[in-house]
Design an enzyme around this catalytic site. Structure first.
Site, short mmCIF file in Angstrom:
data_model
loop_
_atom_site.label_atom_id
_atom_site.label_comp_id
_atom_site.label_asym_id
_atom_site.label_seq_id
_atom_site.Cartn_x
_atom_site.Cartn_y
_atom_site.Cartn_z
N HIS A 34 -2.56 1.93 -0.46
CA HIS A 34 -3.18 2.56 -1.62
C HIS A 34 -3.63 1.45 -2.58
O HIS A 34 -2.87 0.53 -2.86
CB HIS A 34 -2.17 3.49 -2.31
N ASP B 151 0.82 9.65 -1.60
CA ASP B 151 1.06 8.33 -2.21
C ASP B 151 2.47 8.21 -2.79
O ASP B 151 2.65 7.68 -3.90
CB ASP B 151 0.01 8.04 -3.30
C1 GRF Z 1 -8.77 1.07 0.72
O1 GRF Z 1 -9.03 0.75 -0.61
C2 GRF Z 1 -7.39 1.65 0.86
O2 GRF Z 1 -6.48 1.12 -0.03
C3 GRF Z 1 -7.63 3.11 0.55
O3 GRF Z 1 -8.87 3.39 1.15
C4 GRF Z 1 -9.64 2.20 1.22
C5 GRF Z 1 -10.06 2.02 2.63
O4 GRF Z 1 -10.99 0.98 2.78
N1 GRF Z 1 -6.56 3.93 1.05
P1 GRF Z 1 -11.39 0.50 4.23
O5 GRF Z 1 -11.96 1.71 4.95
O6 GRF Z 1 -10.19 -0.04 4.92
O7 GRF Z 1 -12.46 -0.55 4.03
#
Ligand code: GRF
Length: 226
Positions: free
Chosen positions: A110, A146
């Protein structure tokens, strides 16, 4: 020993890419059994195919309700042979049956320092709030969004002129380091859950140099290779 993991994505999949890179360079003893997306157009599926991984599009809109989708998702993950599940930007809450099937073996990342700013748009919420320290959290997944026990957090400075994009990019740099590290700890059996807390078994691994990233705090500290 390598841990068979399923990676669930909804979008770009840059965290998926970080995991793939660490698996391919030998620092993460895991094997991706399937990459599953609830959006068939997710670029994460393209990344998976580029690396010869099973890529499964499972659009939630095709299912009558949440329970039906959850059952199909669980079947896809189980059938792939995964023993753990890594949520990498998967934008859906897992249902209780899914969580029960893989309890203690599901991780999420997160983009905020939980329990602050849960839910969507954590980076933008933190920037708008005016925090001076922001960051990312890897945690075990339970039935609440979360919420589960925290594995690792990384902090980055937030500045008054930051917005969701600028702060999000700064956080993302650390996400790509802490997530492979956390999955490494899971794969090597070093994590145990005690109520709300996660304990990490020590190892004789030297710590990583994070001075190249930016002034930040990562705790527990990153180890060499991450
Ligand atoms: C990231 O910011 C993660 O923390 C959140 O969703 C986003 C995913 O980004 N849960 P990616 O698809 O890995 O580039």
């Amino acid at each position: 020993m390598t841990l068979p993991i399923a990676v669930l994505v909804s979008g770009t999949g840059s965290n998926l890419q970080a995991l793939i890179d660490h698996i391919e360079d030998g620092t993460l003893p895991a094997r991706i059994t399937a990459v599953v997306a609830n959006k068939p157009e997710a670029y994460g599926l393209t990344r998976a195919r580029k690396h010869g991984l099973a890529a499964v599009g499972l659009p939630h809109a095709a299912f009558p309700d949440r329970a039906a989708y959850d059952a199909a998702l669980l079947a896809a993950v189980r059938d792939s042979g995964a023993e753990a599940v890594v949520l990498a930007g998967f934008m859906r809450l897992l249902g209780p049956e899914f969580v029960a099937a893989y309890r203690g073996r599901i991780l999420n990342i997160h983009p905020a320092l939980l329990p602050s700013f849960p839910g969507l748009h954590g980076q933008g919420a933190a920037a708008d709030y005016g925090v001076t320290i922001a960051g990312a959290t890897v945690h075990f997944v339970d039935e609440i969004m979360d919420n589960g026990p925290i594995v690792i957090q990384a902090a980055v400075p937030a500045r008054p002129d930051d917005d969701a994009k600028s702060l999000g990019e700064r956080i993302m740099t650390l996400e790509h380091r802490i997530y492979p590290q956390a999955v490494n700890w899971l794969a090597t059996g070093r994590l145990t859950i005690h109520g709300r807390k996660t304990r990490l078994a020590p190892a004789d691994t030297p710590l990583a140099d994070i001075g190249d990233v930016m002034p930040c705090l990562v705790n527990p500290p990153l180890e060499a290779g991450f």
